[in-house]
Design a protein around this motif. Structure first.
Motif, PDB file in Angstrom:
ATOM      1  N   GLU A 138     -18.623 -82.992  -7.634  1.00  0.00           N
ATOM      2  CA  GLU A 138     -18.551 -82.189  -8.856  1.00  0.00           C
ATOM      3  C   GLU A 138     -19.862 -82.288  -9.643  1.00  0.00           C
ATOM      4  OE1 GLU A 138     -16.088 -82.093 -13.101  1.00  0.00           O
ATOM      5  OE2 GLU A 138     -15.259 -83.220 -11.401  1.00  0.00           O
ATOM      6  N   TRP A 139     -20.382 -83.521  -9.771  1.00  0.00           N
ATOM      7  CA  TRP A 139     -21.659 -83.725 -10.464  1.00  0.00           C
ATOM      8  C   TRP A 139     -22.778 -82.966  -9.752  1.00  0.00           C
ATOM      9  CZ3 TRP A 139     -23.266 -86.470 -14.835  1.00  0.00           C
ATOM     10  CH2 TRP A 139     -24.653 -86.664 -14.946  1.00  0.00           C
ATOM     11  N   LEU A 140     -22.834 -83.073  -8.423  1.00  0.00           N
ATOM     12  CA  LEU A 140     -23.886 -82.420  -7.645  1.00  0.00           C
ATOM     13  C   LEU A 140     -23.824 -80.905  -7.799  1.00  0.00           C
ATOM     14  CD1 LEU A 140     -26.185 -82.397  -5.576  1.00  0.00           C
ATOM     15  CD2 LEU A 140     -24.436 -82.538  -3.776  1.00  0.00           C
ATOM     16  N   ALA A 141     -22.617 -80.339  -7.737  1.00  0.00           N
ATOM     17  CA  ALA A 141     -22.474 -78.886  -7.886  1.00  0.00           C
ATOM     18  C   ALA A 141     -22.977 -78.425  -9.249  1.00  0.00           C
ATOM     19  CB  ALA A 141     -21.013 -78.484  -7.699  1.00  0.00           C
ATOM     20  N   ALA A 142     -22.671 -79.191 -10.289  1.00  0.00           N
ATOM     21  CA  ALA A 142     -23.149 -78.842 -11.630  1.00  0.00           C
ATOM     22  C   ALA A 142     -24.664 -78.970 -11.711  1.00  0.00           C
ATOM     23  CB  ALA A 142     -22.479 -79.740 -12.669  1.00  0.00           C
ATOM     24  N   ALA A 143     -25.228 -80.008 -11.072  1.00  0.00           N
ATOM     25  CA  ALA A 143     -26.684 -80.186 -11.065  1.00  0.00           C
ATOM     26  C   ALA A 143     -27.365 -79.011 -10.377  1.00  0.00           C
ATOM     27  CB  ALA A 143     -27.042 -81.491 -10.367  1.00  0.00           C
ATOM     28  N   GLN A 144     -26.784 -78.559  -9.286  1.00  0.00           N
ATOM     29  CA  GLN A 144     -27.366 -77.439  -8.542  1.00  0.00           C
ATOM     30  C   GLN A 144     -27.279 -76.129  -9.315  1.00  0.00           C
ATOM     31  OE1 GLN A 144     -25.016 -77.925  -4.976  1.00  0.00           O
ATOM     32  NE2 GLN A 144     -26.635 -79.050  -3.928  1.00  0.00           N
ATOM     33  N   ASP A 145     -26.276 -76.025 -10.187  1.00  0.00           N
ATOM     34  CA  ASP A 145     -26.096 -74.799 -10.972  1.00  0.00           C
ATOM     35  C   ASP A 145     -26.917 -74.778 -12.258  1.00  0.00           C
ATOM     36  OD1 ASP A 145     -24.375 -73.720  -9.132  1.00  0.00           O
ATOM     37  OD2 ASP A 145     -22.549 -74.332 -10.186  1.00  0.00           O
ATOM     38  N   GLU A 146     -27.489 -75.912 -12.636  1.00  0.00           N
ATOM     39  CA  GLU A 146     -28.247 -75.957 -13.883  1.00  0.00           C
ATOM     40  C   GLU A 146     -29.462 -75.038 -13.823  1.00  0.00           C
ATOM     41  OE1 GLU A 146     -27.370 -80.355 -15.834  1.00  0.00           O
ATOM     42  OE2 GLU A 146     -29.134 -80.076 -14.588  1.00  0.00           O
ATOM     43  N   GLU A 147     -29.748 -74.418 -14.953  1.00  0.00           N
ATOM     44  CA  GLU A 147     -30.864 -73.480 -15.020  1.00  0.00           C
ATOM     45  C   GLU A 147     -32.177 -74.160 -15.384  1.00  0.00           C
ATOM     46  OE1 GLU A 147     -30.150 -72.145 -19.672  1.00  0.00           O
ATOM     47  OE2 GLU A 147     -29.376 -70.886 -18.058  1.00  0.00           O
ATOM     48  N   TRP A 148     -32.103 -75.402 -15.830  1.00  0.00           N
ATOM     49  CA  TRP A 148     -33.306 -76.065 -16.331  1.00  0.00           C
ATOM     50  C   TRP A 148     -34.086 -76.741 -15.207  1.00  0.00           C
ATOM     51  CZ3 TRP A 148     -28.532 -77.764 -18.672  1.00  0.00           C
ATOM     52  CH2 TRP A 148     -28.210 -77.068 -19.849  1.00  0.00           C
TER      53      TRP A 148
END
Length: 221
Positions: free
Chosen positions: A199-209
């Motif tokens: 879950e953390w990795l998926a959110a990291a990959q989706d970050e725009e920054w």
């Protein structure tokens, strides 16, 4: 209960209490403060008169602004979640290792910033710099291998605070293609497979920054 964190791709200190709370099924709200791209973290620090650092856990009128302090507090509040091992000798070992991570491994941290989205490699010169830290990690894992502990894939058998403290180290070792020991590799595989870590990795990959200063470390594979 509200957890303030920074970039999931880069913020190693944010990952520690976040994954501990997820694994312990402690409900919380979260806010990402992208401090390179906004002044939201400075405003939070000014509001609570604390350093402009993450993570910060706010519960009613209680403000906790340190990763290990957050997890120690949660261990007190939720004793049934067994964030520390029940057996005293194993608990001492876990606490020592967690504290060593909290204050140590500075060369590894500075040479290999956490970057969940990228596979990197280091020059021979950089590898030589971190050799001592890699050896120390292998020694720590030997301590846990020799310990009398319950069955399980994590350092004390069951996932706990000490695993959370070393979670960003897993991303550093995996992300930069480093080798520690077979025991470490087995643990790292189990850590990556956790639904919370995915879950953390998926959110990291989706970050725009993107933070160019962090991206400059190592060579892309």
């Amino acid at each position: 209960m509200h957890l303030y964190i920074a970039y999931k791709n880069y913020s190693s200190w944010s990952l520690r209490p976040w994954i501990a709370m997820k694994m312990a099924s402690i409900e919380f709200e979260e806010t990402v403060l992208p401090f390179y791209h906004s002044n939201a973290l400075d405003k939070l620090a000014e509001r609570y008169q604390i350093p402009a650092q993450v993570p910060v856990l706010v519960e009613d009128n209680t403000i906790i602004w340190d990763s290990l302090a957050i997890m120690e507090t949660l261990a007190e509040q939720y004793p049934d979640r067994n964030l520390w091992p029940q057996e005293s000798g194993l608990r001492v070992l876990a606490r020592c290792a967690a504290a060593e991570m909290h204050s140590g491994f500075m060369t590894l941290r500075s040479t290999c910033p956490m970057n969940c989205r990228k596979q990197k490699r280091l020059t021979d010169e950089k590898l030589a710099l971190i050799e001592g830290d890699l050896i120390r990690l292998a020694e720590l894992w030997e301590h846990f291998d020799r310990a009398n502990k319950p069955e399980g894939d994590f350092l004390c058998g069951k996932f706990g605070i000490v695993d959370a403290m070393y979670a960003p180290v897993m991303w550093r070792i995996v992300g930069y293609g480093l080798d520690v020991s077979p025991a470490f590799s087995k643990w790292a595989t189990a850590m990556q497979a956790l639904p919370a870590m995915q879950e953390w990795l998926a959110a990291a990959q989706d970050e725009e920054w993107t933070i160019e200063a962090y991206e400059a470390y190592g060579e892309d594979v």
